[in-house]
Design an enzyme around this catalytic site. Structure first.
Site, PDB file in Angstrom:
ATOM      1  CB  CYS A 264      -9.806  -1.274   4.781  1.00 26.51           C
ATOM      2  SG  CYS A 264      -9.236   0.392   4.337  1.00 26.51           S
TER       3      CYS A 264
ATOM      4  NE  ARG B 168      -8.660   9.159   1.581  1.00 29.74           N
ATOM      5  CZ  ARG B 168      -8.756   8.391   2.660  1.00 29.74           C
ATOM      6  NH1 ARG B 168      -9.012   7.090   2.517  1.00 29.74           N
ATOM      7  NH2 ARG B 168      -8.602   8.889   3.854  1.00 29.74           N
TER       8      ARG B 168
ATOM      9  CG  HIS C 209     -13.429  -1.288   1.063  1.00 30.67           C
ATOM     10  ND1 HIS C 209     -13.714  -1.537   2.386  1.00 30.67           N
ATOM     11  CD2 HIS C 209     -12.381  -0.407   1.069  1.00 30.67           C
ATOM     12  CE1 HIS C 209     -12.888  -0.848   3.159  1.00 30.67           C
ATOM     13  NE2 HIS C 209     -12.071  -0.156   2.392  1.00 30.67           N
TER      14      HIS C 209
END
Length: 243
Positions: free
Chosen positions: A94, A127, A190
């Protein structure tokens, strides 16, 4: 006894979404096979001897912490680049993925990256938050994980980690996620990534052992539950989100 030293870069600043679990996964999968594992937390401002590192984790953090990390990273920029170009094993997650590039244009400022990769990231207000399934040419099993990022990372001619089956990936539009260059694996995923994808973890370990000791065989581990969980996730997320 053979030993790998695993460096965790700036865990005080860059440790979102339980990605510290990637370190534990590397350590346990080494120990289960009879290898030694040394974990080195590398704090901001500390001296880093890259010659002693066999694997390096660069995690993600909020924009404020990422900006602080940038200040420290510029002090080790040349050594970091040299390690990467010498086929040092790097897992960048990330924000760590973004920091490997030329810059990250956030909503408020432009963060200069390490310039290890000729990529760049642009912030967008929407997002991207999804579970993700990838088909990767590097791994037999589908790669699964979780993305949560406003950055759109443009990787140019680099080889992606995989094609998005479900989720958004690097830009939300390209249809691909992450990248692989030399022994760098960079991704938005993740989860943490490695416990969900033991094949990726073992690939990093194999490359590190090869770089340090020459050809080393990794004994198989009973990963049936991990593979079953990944297969069930891929089946459950069978309708593509990407468009």
């Amino acid at each position: 006894m053979m030993k790998l030293t695993i460096g965790h870069l700036y865990p005080e600043l860059l440790n979102l979404y339980g990605d510290r679990g990637n370190i534990q996964c590397l350590r346990k999968r080494l120990q289960w096979r009879g290898f030694q594992a040394e974990i080195l937390p590398l704090s901001p401002g500390s001296r880093i001897d890259f010659d002693k590192l066999d694997i390096l984790l660069l995690g993600g953090g909020p924009d404020k912490e990422q900006a602080l990390a940038c200040e420290y990273l510029t002090r080790i920029q040349e050594d970091f680049r040299a390690y990467a170009e010498d086929y040092g094993i790097i897992l960048a997650i990330c924000g760590g993925y973004q920091l490997l590039g030329q810059y990250y244009q956030t909503a408020e400022s432009k963060l200069k990256g390490l310039g290890v990769l000729d990529i760049y990231t642009e912030w967008e207000p929407k997002r991207l938050v999804h579970n993700v399934v990838l088909d990767s040419p590097f791994f037999r099993a589908p790669v699964t994980g979780f993305e949560n990022h406003c950055g759109r990372t443009y990787i140019g001619s680099y080889t992606p980690l995989g094609k998005v089956r479900y989720g958004r990936g690097n830009t939300g539009k390209s249809g691909y996620e992450g990248l692989v260059y030399k022994n760098i694996l960079a991704t938005y995923l993740h989860g943490p990534l490695l416990p969900k994808n033991p094949e990726i973890c073992d690939d990093l370990l194999r490359k590190a052992l090869l770089r340090k000791y020459g050809s080393v065989r990794l004994a198989p581990l009973p990963d049936e539950m991990e593979h079953l969980a990944g297969a069930m996730a891929a089946k459950r997320l069978h309708k593509p989100v990407f468009c």
